[in-house]
Design a protein around this motif. Sequence first.
Motif, PDB file in Angstrom:
ATOM      1  N   ARG A  38      21.664  -5.799  -3.757  1.00  0.00           N
ATOM      2  CA  ARG A  38      22.988  -6.403  -3.572  1.00  0.00           C
ATOM      3  C   ARG A  38      23.408  -6.333  -2.108  1.00  0.00           C
ATOM      4  O   ARG A  38      23.816  -7.337  -1.507  1.00  0.00           O
TER       5      ARG A  38
ATOM      6  N   MET B  51      23.715  -9.581   0.397  1.00  0.00           N
ATOM      7  CA  MET B  51      25.023  -9.929   0.958  1.00  0.00           C
ATOM      8  C   MET B  51      24.959  -9.942   2.481  1.00  0.00           C
ATOM      9  O   MET B  51      25.533 -10.834   3.121  1.00  0.00           O
TER      10      MET B  51
ATOM     11  N   ASP C 183      33.715 -11.913   4.248  1.00  0.00           N
ATOM     12  CA  ASP C 183      32.331 -11.715   3.800  1.00  0.00           C
ATOM     13  C   ASP C 183      31.687 -10.527   4.508  1.00  0.00           C
ATOM     14  O   ASP C 183      30.915  -9.768   3.895  1.00  0.00           O
TER      15      ASP C 183
ATOM     16  N   GLU D 145      33.035  -7.385   2.904  1.00  0.00           N
ATOM     17  CA  GLU D 145      32.444  -7.186   1.574  1.00  0.00           C
ATOM     18  C   GLU D 145      30.993  -6.703   1.684  1.00  0.00           C
ATOM     19  O   GLU D 145      30.563  -5.841   0.918  1.00  0.00           O
TER      20      GLU D 145
ATOM     21  N   ALA E 221      29.593  -3.095   0.404  1.00  0.00           N
ATOM     22  CA  ALA E 221      28.399  -2.968  -0.445  1.00  0.00           C
ATOM     23  C   ALA E 221      27.428  -1.957   0.161  1.00  0.00           C
ATOM     24  O   ALA E 221      26.837  -1.143  -0.552  1.00  0.00           O
TER      25      ALA E 221
ATOM     26  N   HIS F  30      32.264  -4.450  -9.274  1.00  0.00           N
ATOM     27  CA  HIS F  30      31.731  -5.477  -8.372  1.00  0.00           C
ATOM     28  C   HIS F  30      30.639  -6.295  -9.052  1.00  0.00           C
ATOM     29  O   HIS F  30      29.725  -6.784  -8.384  1.00  0.00           O
TER      30      HIS F  30
ATOM     31  N   ASP G  41      29.500  -9.575  -7.543  1.00  0.00           N
ATOM     32  CA  ASP G  41      28.565  -9.496  -6.413  1.00  0.00           C
ATOM     33  C   ASP G  41      27.134  -9.321  -6.901  1.00  0.00           C
ATOM     34  O   ASP G  41      26.214  -9.963  -6.398  1.00  0.00           O
TER      35      ASP G  41
ATOM     36  N   SER H 254      26.152 -12.707  -8.528  1.00  0.00           N
ATOM     37  CA  SER H 254      26.034 -13.844  -7.597  1.00  0.00           C
ATOM     38  C   SER H 254      24.865 -13.685  -6.634  1.00  0.00           C
ATOM     39  O   SER H 254      24.306 -14.678  -6.170  1.00  0.00           O
ATOM     40  N   THR H 255      24.486 -12.438  -6.352  1.00  0.00           N
ATOM     41  CA  THR H 255      23.327 -12.221  -5.486  1.00  0.00           C
ATOM     42  C   THR H 255      22.025 -12.233  -6.278  1.00  0.00           C
ATOM     43  O   THR H 255      20.941 -12.173  -5.697  1.00  0.00           O
TER      44      THR H 255
END
Length: 189
Positions: A37, A41, A65, A68, A72, A114, A117, A120-121
Motif C-alpha cells: 500500500r 501510493m 496525496d 496520505e 501510509a 484505510h 487505500d 484502490s492500490t
Amino acid sequence: TTAYLARVEQLMQYQSDVKRAEDWLKPNVVIEAFEARAARMSVAVAQNITKFSNPEEGFQELSVDLVEAAAAHCQLIVVSKFMEKLQQDIPGKGVKQQLEVLCSIYALFLLHKHLGDFLSTGSITEEQGSLANEQLRSLYSQVRPNAISLVDAFNYTGSLAWVRFLDDMMEMCILSCMKEAWKDPLNES
C-alpha cells in the motif's frame, strides 16, 4: 525506514494470499500488505508529480496525496516496529500474548480505517478486506474480557480510561519507533 522501497518493483506486483480470517494474524502477511500500500501510493504520487511542467506546482496540487502517502508510510513503520518488538522476550505472565492481540487489533483497525487505500492500490481484494474485518471483530471479542484488567494494570481510572490507555500504548510504541528510526544512518542528515 524506507528499506521496503528497495523492493518497489516486487511490491508493485504483490498480491496478498490471504484466504482465511486467521491469515491476518501472521505478521509477514500484515506487513507485506502495508508495504505494498505505502509503496504503491508513493509511486502513484511521484508519477503524478512528473506530469506537471513545474514540480513545485505538482507538489502544491498533490499535497493531499503526498500527506496520505506519508501517512501510509508512517503507519507501516509503526505496525512493523510494533510487530518487531513483539519478537523479543517480554516479561510478565500473559503480557506478550495480550500485546500481540493489541498489536493485531491496531494493525487491522488501520487496515479497516484505510480500506479504500488498500483496495484502490490493489494491495488486497474486497474479500480479503472482509476477512480482515472478521478477524478484527474476533480480536475485539478476545480482548474484551481483559479490557478492565489491562486498563487497571496501567493505573487508569474513569469513564475514558480505555481510550487513554490505548492512546498511551500507541504513543509509547510511536516513541519507541522514533528512537529506533533516529539510530538509522539515513536519518543523520
